[in-house]
Design a protein around this motif. Structure first.
Motif, PDB file in Angstrom:
ATOM      1  N   LEU A 156     -37.079  13.657  71.459  1.00 26.61           N
ATOM      2  CA  LEU A 156     -36.374  14.928  71.294  1.00 26.61           C
ATOM      3  C   LEU A 156     -35.438  15.188  72.468  1.00 26.61           C
ATOM      4  O   LEU A 156     -34.343  15.750  72.284  1.00 26.61           O
ATOM      5  CB  LEU A 156     -37.383  16.070  71.148  1.00 26.61           C
ATOM      6  N   TYR A 157     -35.842  14.793  73.645  1.00 30.44           N
ATOM      7  CA  TYR A 157     -34.963  14.893  74.830  1.00 30.44           C
ATOM      8  C   TYR A 157     -33.667  14.126  74.586  1.00 30.44           C
ATOM      9  O   TYR A 157     -32.578  14.589  74.962  1.00 30.44           O
ATOM     10  CB  TYR A 157     -35.712  14.332  76.042  1.00 30.44           C
ATOM     11  N   ASN A 158     -33.746  12.981  73.951  1.00 27.49           N
ATOM     12  CA  ASN A 158     -32.572  12.136  73.718  1.00 27.49           C
ATOM     13  C   ASN A 158     -31.527  12.789  72.820  1.00 27.49           C
ATOM     14  O   ASN A 158     -30.374  12.346  72.775  1.00 27.49           O
ATOM     15  CB  ASN A 158     -33.000  10.797  73.115  1.00 27.49           C
ATOM     16  N   LEU A 159     -31.919  13.860  72.122  1.00 26.05           N
ATOM     17  CA  LEU A 159     -30.962  14.617  71.305  1.00 26.05           C
ATOM     18  C   LEU A 159     -30.099  15.540  72.157  1.00 26.05           C
ATOM     19  O   LEU A 159     -29.113  16.101  71.676  1.00 26.05           O
ATOM     20  CB  LEU A 159     -31.701  15.459  70.259  1.00 26.05           C
ATOM     21  N   GLY A 160     -30.473  15.703  73.436  1.00 24.05           N
ATOM     22  CA  GLY A 160     -29.761  16.634  74.303  1.00 24.05           C
ATOM     23  C   GLY A 160     -28.518  16.077  74.955  1.00 24.05           C
ATOM     24  O   GLY A 160     -27.855  16.769  75.739  1.00 24.05           O
ATOM     25  N   TYR A 161     -28.177  14.825  74.650  1.00 27.51           N
ATOM     26  CA  TYR A 161     -26.951  14.214  75.168  1.00 27.51           C
ATOM     27  C   TYR A 161     -25.817  14.343  74.156  1.00 27.51           C
ATOM     28  O   TYR A 161     -26.052  14.382  72.944  1.00 27.51           O
ATOM     29  CB  TYR A 161     -27.181  12.727  75.465  1.00 27.51           C
ATOM     30  N   ALA A 162     -24.593  14.406  74.662  1.00 29.13           N
ATOM     31  CA  ALA A 162     -23.434  14.457  73.767  1.00 29.13           C
ATOM     32  C   ALA A 162     -23.420  13.227  72.863  1.00 29.13           C
ATOM     33  O   ALA A 162     -23.152  13.325  71.661  1.00 29.13           O
ATOM     34  CB  ALA A 162     -22.148  14.554  74.575  1.00 29.13           C
ATOM     35  N   ASN A 163     -23.697  12.071  73.452  1.00 35.43           N
ATOM     36  CA  ASN A 163     -23.874  10.848  72.672  1.00 35.43           C
ATOM     37  C   ASN A 163     -25.372  10.627  72.499  1.00 35.43           C
ATOM     38  O   ASN A 163     -26.053  10.145  73.408  1.00 35.43           O
ATOM     39  CB  ASN A 163     -23.245   9.649  73.399  1.00 35.43           C
ATOM     40  N   ILE A 164     -25.869  11.042  71.356  1.00 41.25           N
ATOM     41  CA  ILE A 164     -27.315  11.053  71.114  1.00 41.25           C
ATOM     42  C   ILE A 164     -27.913   9.664  71.296  1.00 41.25           C
ATOM     43  O   ILE A 164     -27.365   8.666  70.814  1.00 41.25           O
ATOM     44  CB  ILE A 164     -27.598  11.575  69.687  1.00 41.25           C
ATOM     45  N   ARG A 165     -29.042   9.641  72.007  1.00 39.12           N
ATOM     46  CA  ARG A 165     -29.748   8.376  72.224  1.00 39.12           C
ATOM     47  C   ARG A 165     -30.793   8.171  71.117  1.00 39.12           C
ATOM     48  O   ARG A 165     -31.298   9.154  70.553  1.00 39.12           O
ATOM     49  CB  ARG A 165     -30.423   8.380  73.598  1.00 39.12           C
ATOM     50  N   PRO A 166     -31.155   6.948  70.833  1.00 35.49           N
ATOM     51  CA  PRO A 166     -32.101   6.679  69.751  1.00 35.49           C
ATOM     52  C   PRO A 166     -33.544   6.986  70.145  1.00 35.49           C
ATOM     53  O   PRO A 166     -33.852   7.213  71.323  1.00 35.49           O
ATOM     54  CB  PRO A 166     -31.927   5.182  69.499  1.00 35.49           C
ATOM     55  N   CYS A 167     -34.422   6.975  69.158  1.00 35.73           N
ATOM     56  CA  CYS A 167     -35.858   7.055  69.423  1.00 35.73           C
ATOM     57  C   CYS A 167     -36.327   5.741  70.062  1.00 35.73           C
ATOM     58  O   CYS A 167     -35.660   4.720  69.966  1.00 35.73           O
ATOM     59  CB  CYS A 167     -36.623   7.284  68.121  1.00 35.73           C
ATOM     60  N   GLY A 168     -37.470   5.809  70.716  1.00 37.50           N
ATOM     61  CA  GLY A 168     -38.103   4.594  71.209  1.00 37.50           C
ATOM     62  C   GLY A 168     -37.755   4.190  72.620  1.00 37.50           C
ATOM     63  O   GLY A 168     -38.261   3.175  73.117  1.00 37.50           O
ATOM     64  N   THR A 169     -36.917   4.965  73.316  1.00 37.72           N
ATOM     65  CA  THR A 169     -36.525   4.546  74.666  1.00 37.72           C
ATOM     66  C   THR A 169     -37.688   4.637  75.650  1.00 37.72           C
ATOM     67  O   THR A 169     -37.696   3.937  76.657  1.00 37.72           O
ATOM     68  CB  THR A 169     -35.346   5.391  75.183  1.00 37.72           C
ATOM     69  N   GLU A 170     -38.650   5.521  75.378  1.00 41.70           N
ATOM     70  CA  GLU A 170     -39.815   5.620  76.250  1.00 41.70           C
ATOM     71  C   GLU A 170     -40.605   4.317  76.287  1.00 41.70           C
ATOM     72  O   GLU A 170     -41.099   3.888  77.327  1.00 41.70           O
ATOM     73  CB  GLU A 170     -40.733   6.749  75.772  1.00 41.70           C
ATOM     74  N   GLN A 171     -40.679   3.671  75.129  1.00 40.96           N
ATOM     75  CA  GLN A 171     -41.444   2.423  75.009  1.00 40.96           C
ATOM     76  C   GLN A 171     -40.710   1.213  75.562  1.00 40.96           C
ATOM     77  O   GLN A 171     -41.321   0.215  75.929  1.00 40.96           O
ATOM     78  CB  GLN A 171     -41.817   2.166  73.545  1.00 40.96           C
TER      79      GLN A 171
END
Length: 353
Positions: A331-346
């Motif tokens: 959900l944090y990754n949605l806070g960027y202008a260029n949205i980041r994908p799921c799974g970056t934590e892993q």
């Protein structure tokens, strides 16, 4: 010798450099217990934890350990309690070092002792409708607790038996316009399309909140005494997060407390996660930090997470907390202008300098 610095580095500035340099002058290596992707003011960190860890390591920090989102979104009391808990669990930390407005460790210890001794009086003062911070200030008196870093310092002292070192903060102070020594001043100069903000997720947050019931809000930490009903009513009409915060705020419920509650609600951080820290997660280290980590593996009283495969070895609480961390990062990754994908934590890797 190693000293723990409890921090957010949101973002790292000259005052943080001054603090780590002061620790090194005392002959200590620095173990930083750093908030992850959400911070205590009830916001997303402007840069992700690995980016902030890299900057800190390049400027004097030796080892970066994550303070999980559950704890970084707590009030000063919870934030301090669990930060200290993780620092002590490393088995290698000999002291705590913190920056504060006072800089006089004896004054801070005295203030912490008064808070402990007068907790019943503070509770009675709160029954008048005051927030904990206001009630505490009225009972303790003086101006020490008028400053946020002093408040955190007293909480650190009350939650540890380790020796504590107070470093007087330099610059104009917290939330000032000091672009060298104030994180808030620096944040105001950052380009919106380059940083992560909760504001970019405003509609998503409001949508999540509108789907929640009073019972759902009651299951969020810090919600009590009918506050769940006030939140539910305000959520139905608020057209922005700022309008929501203002609508909920009262003399008892401060803006910072409300922002933390709203962010916990959005991230689904419920009371079921309010257990002791189940692991120590490594975010980054330099050569000194590598040696500290080697010692920690022999002395730590909690499991150490340095790669994704380590998660499988955790107990139920550990796995549960890490799953929550992954959810929060998605959900944090949605806070960027260029949205980041799921799974970056892993998939993220430890920062090594």
């Amino acid at each position: 010798m190693a000293t723990a610095i409890i921090c957010e580095f949101n973002p790292f500035h000259n005052g943080h450099k001054y603090l780590t340099d002061a620790a090194h002058k005392n002959g200590d290596d620095t173990v930083c217990i750093m908030s992850g992707n959400v911070v205590q003011r009830g916001e997303f960190a402007v840069y992700d934890k690995f980016t902030r860890a890299r900057t800190a390591l390049q400027n004097g920090a030796d080892l970066i350990i994550e303070l999980p989102c559950v704890y970084s979104l707590m009030s000063a009391r919870g934030f301090a309690k669990y930060s200290v808990q993780i620092a002590e669990a490393t088995g290698i930390v000999d002291s705590l070092t913190f920056g504060c407005e006072c800089g006089d460790i004896e004054t801070l210890k005295k203030t912490g002792g008064e808070i402990k001794n007068k907790k019943d009086d503070i509770a009675l003062e709160m029954k008048k409708g005051l927030s904990y911070a206001a009630a505490r200030r009225n009972i303790i008196g003086g101006d020490v607790l008028d400053y946020p870093n002093n408040t955190l310092a007293t909480e650190y002292i009350m939650n540890t038996s380790l020796p504590c070192n107070a470093v007087k903060r330099i610059g104009k102070g917290h939330d000032s316009d000091d672009a060298k020594y104030s994180s808030s001043a620096i944040r105001s100069t950052l380009k919106n399309d380059e940083i992560c903000t909760l504001k970019k997720c405003e509609r998503a947050v409001l949508a999540k909140l509108r789907s929640m019931t009073s019972e759902d809000f009651l299951n969020i930490e810090d919600v009590s005494e009918g506050l769940e009903n006030r939140i539910t009513a305000c959520v139905r009409t608020a057209q922005s997060l700022d309008e929501l915060y203002d609508g909920i705020k009262t003399k008892r419920y401060t803006h910072s407390r409300i922002r933390r509650i709203i962010l916990r609600s959005y991230l689904s951080i419920t009371k079921e996660y309010s257990f002791d820290a189940p692991y120590i997660r490594i975010i980054g280290f330099n050569e000194n930090g590598r040696k500290l980590l080697s010692r920690m593996k022999e002395k730590a009283t909690l499991p150490i997470i340095s790669k994704y495969s380590d998660i499988s070895k955790l107990d139920e609480n550990g796995k549960k907390l890490f799953e929550l961390e992954c959810h929060c990062t998605d959900l944090y990754n949605l806070g960027y202008a260029n949205i980041r994908p799921c799974g970056t934590e892993q998939t993220s890797r430890i920062v090594i300098i």
